[in-house]
Design an enzyme around this catalytic site. Structure first.
Site, PDB file in Angstrom:
ATOM      1  N   GLU A 352       6.949   4.305   2.269  1.00  0.00           N
ATOM      2  CA  GLU A 352       7.704   5.077   1.289  1.00  0.00           C
ATOM      3  C   GLU A 352       8.973   5.643   1.910  1.00  0.00           C
ATOM      4  O   GLU A 352       9.969   5.862   1.220  1.00  0.00           O
ATOM      5  CB  GLU A 352       6.833   6.208   0.726  1.00  0.00           C
ATOM      6  N   HIS A 383     -13.839  -8.376  12.827  1.00  0.00           N
ATOM      7  CA  HIS A 383     -14.616  -9.330  12.035  1.00  0.00           C
ATOM      8  C   HIS A 383     -14.001  -9.554  10.662  1.00  0.00           C
ATOM      9  O   HIS A 383     -14.660 -10.079   9.761  1.00  0.00           O
ATOM     10  CB  HIS A 383     -16.063  -8.838  11.913  1.00  0.00           C
ATOM     11  N   LYS A 511       6.771   4.293 -13.312  1.00  0.00           N
ATOM     12  CA  LYS A 511       6.291   5.467 -14.054  1.00  0.00           C
ATOM     13  C   LYS A 511       7.020   5.603 -15.389  1.00  0.00           C
ATOM     14  O   LYS A 511       6.414   5.939 -16.413  1.00  0.00           O
ATOM     15  CB  LYS A 511       6.474   6.732 -13.213  1.00  0.00           C
TER      16      LYS A 511
END
EC number: 5.3.1.9
Length: 551
Positions: A352, A383, A511
């Site tokens: 950000e 793994h 948004k």
């Protein structure tokens, strides 16, 4: 000035061609003091950056790049309260939240140290009451659970810290976090708590953030369905906000509103009242120790020469790979289960801050900026994705973070963990040649034909860079230092890339569009206001709500 056209940048482009064919395995063989030359010990922390594709000339050129970017002046300007977040006309003073009292700093007529001290004293008084059992709920019972409702920096930082420092909690108070607008998140948390003994902390600077306010209203309705009387809200809700009017409208006593300031960005805010849930979970002294650890790293960042400055070194190595090897990714591998939320926290901090495509003058940059940050705890990560780290077509630099002391000394667990951490960094550096793979197969009794078929699959190219960060242990002080180290690393890279690391306009467009789409989802009318794909998705959702399956 476009730094990619600077003398230092040009020198690094040429130097990259010089070191491209060098293998770290040979560098270690030719210099038995390589670790000594490329490591720093500081205050219970060891940075080993010797397993990088560098030599002394590389580091000299990178430091010169930092100087030509005016890093020292930029750093000093940040600490002095200059408005380096120029797109929002704001100072950047998260470091002031942890400074030693007694300094002088004014921003827009505000006495910064006095403001910070006032909120810290308010936090301490509130925390002591709740933790000490003096604060009672509406039935007279003490608080046993704290639910932090926030998102982004109001969630990731406190959540990461409380997870990392869980061994230092006394168990009197459990802490829970609600961030996602998905109703599942708040529902599952509310199933685990009791209205009579729960304190909700609503963390929203403006008290208008959609996700946080929606979750908070759900929590409020849930609480009142049990407590009935709205007057009881004042005993069970606190706010970290600057919007007194909205806080009071919600029913929260303004005495239990903890303010912070526009010079504290969300992803840098855990040191502020946003850290209230940390203090409630661990106690206020532990929160202060977290601040002290960060302050110690601040002082190191300000005072250490660039060549011996831990955040600067890490930042420059990131620039080296991102900009001169075209590697857009960086892994963070904590070998400590308590640090399992650290990669997610660093994703926001880094991506950000420096995920920007224009420079400080508004020009499109002509070089890569913020990398993709990701990771998982070791040994789980071994793994999962280490196959790609070892034998993928490119390389991905990685930070290995290991506390030498475990909080849970059970059998050989910690020794095995440590052995794996060290082995992975050695394997990534050394690799395994075709001749070594052939010898290994022959020793295992593999026949010649099978060996010829397998050997290429057994080769590890190595020469894959890592940093290893050893800490004596993870405690509030060392965690504070570790977080501040990464904050300053991100700042240094932003200065070099000439971007504003302290705004986040990229979160706004989605948004805005979501606000337009929401009423369309709830409308009886078929959507036709968007592109064909978005219209079809909206209409598929509406059809599903009307009883039609997707497929």
């Amino acid at each position: 000035m476009d730094l990619s056209r600077s003398a230092a940048w040009s020198a690094l482009v040429s130097h990259r061609q010089e070191v491209e064919q060098l293998h770290m395995r040979d560098m270690f063989m030719s210099d038995h003091d390589r670790f000594k030359h490329f490591s720093i010990r500081w205050n219970g922390l060891l940075l080993d950056y010797s397993k990088n594709r560098i030599n002394s000339r590389t580091m000299g050129l990178l430091v010169e790049l930092a100087r030509q970017a005016n890093l020292i002046e930029a750093r000093d300007g940040m600490f002095a309260g200059e408005k380096i977040n120029f797109t929002e006309n704001r100072a950047v003073l998260h470091t002031a939240l942890r400074r030693q009292p007694g300094y002088t700093l004014n921003v827009d007529g505000l006495d910064v140290p006095a403001e910070v001290d006032s909120v810290l004293r308010q936090m301490k008084a509130f925390t002591d009451k709740v933790v000490g059992g003096e604060w009672k709920g509406y039935t007279g019972k003490r608080i046993t659970d704290v639910v932090n409702i926030g998102i982004g920096g109001s969630d990731l930082g406190p959540c990461m810290v409380t997870e990392a420092l869980r061994p230092f909690a006394d168990g009197a108070i459990a802490v829970h976090f609600v961030s996602n607008i998905d109703g599942t998140h708040v529902s599952e948390v509310l199933k685990r708590v009791d209205a009579e003994t729960t304190l909700f902390v609503i963390a929203s600077k403006t008290f208008t953030t959609q996700e946080t306010l929606t979750n908070s209203m759900t929590a409020r309705e849930w609480f009142l369905s049990r407590a009935i009387d709205p007057a009881h809200i004042a005993l069970h809700f606190a706010a970290v906000s600057t919007n007194r009017t909205k806080v009071v409208e919600f029913g929260i006593d303004p005495e239990n509103m903890f303010r912070f300031w526009d010079w504290v960005g969300g992803r840098y805010s855990l040191w502020s009242a946003i850290g209230l849930s940390i203090a409630l979970y661990l106690g206020f002294e532990a929160f202060q120790e977290l601040l002290r650890g960060a302050r110690a790293m601040d002082e190191h960042f300000q005072e250490a020469p660039l060549e011996e400055n831990i955040p600067v070194i890490l930042a420059l190595l990131g620039v080296w790979y991102n900009n001169f090897f075209d590697v857009p990714s960086h892994a963070v591998i904590p070998y400590d289960q308590y640090l399992h939320r650290l990669p997610a926290y660093l994703q926001q901090l880094d991506m950000e801050s420096n995920g920007k495509r224009v420079d400080r003058l508004g020009n499109t940059v002509e070089y890569p900026t913020g990398p993709i940050i990701w990771g998982e705890p070791g040994t789980n990560s071994q793994h999962a994705f280490f196959q790609l780290l070892h034998q993928g077509t490119g390389f991905i630099p990685a930070d290995f973070i290991l506390p030498l002391k475990t909080q849970n000394p059970i059998g050989e667990h910690h020794d095995i963990l440590v052995a794996n951490c060290f082995a992975q960094t050695e394997a990534l550096m050394r690799g395994k040649s075709a001749s070594e793979a052939s010898e290994e197969l022959a020793a295992a009794g593999v026949d010649e034909e099978t060996m010829q078929m397998l050997v290429a699959h057994k080769v590890f190219p190595g020469n894959r860079p890592t940093n290893t960060l050893l800490l004596d242990e993870i405690n509030p002080f060392t965690l504070g230092s570790l977080i501040a180290m990464y904050e300053h690393k991100v700042f240094v890279q932003g200065v070099i890339w000439q971007v504003n690391s302290f705004d986040q306009w990229g979160v706004e467009l989605g948004k805005q569009l979501a606000k337009a789409i929401l009423p369309e989802l709830q409308s009886q009318k078929e959507s036709d206001a968007h592109d064909a794909s978005t219209n079809a998705l909206i209409n598929s959702y509406r059809s599903y709500r009307e009883g039609q399956k997707v497929g």
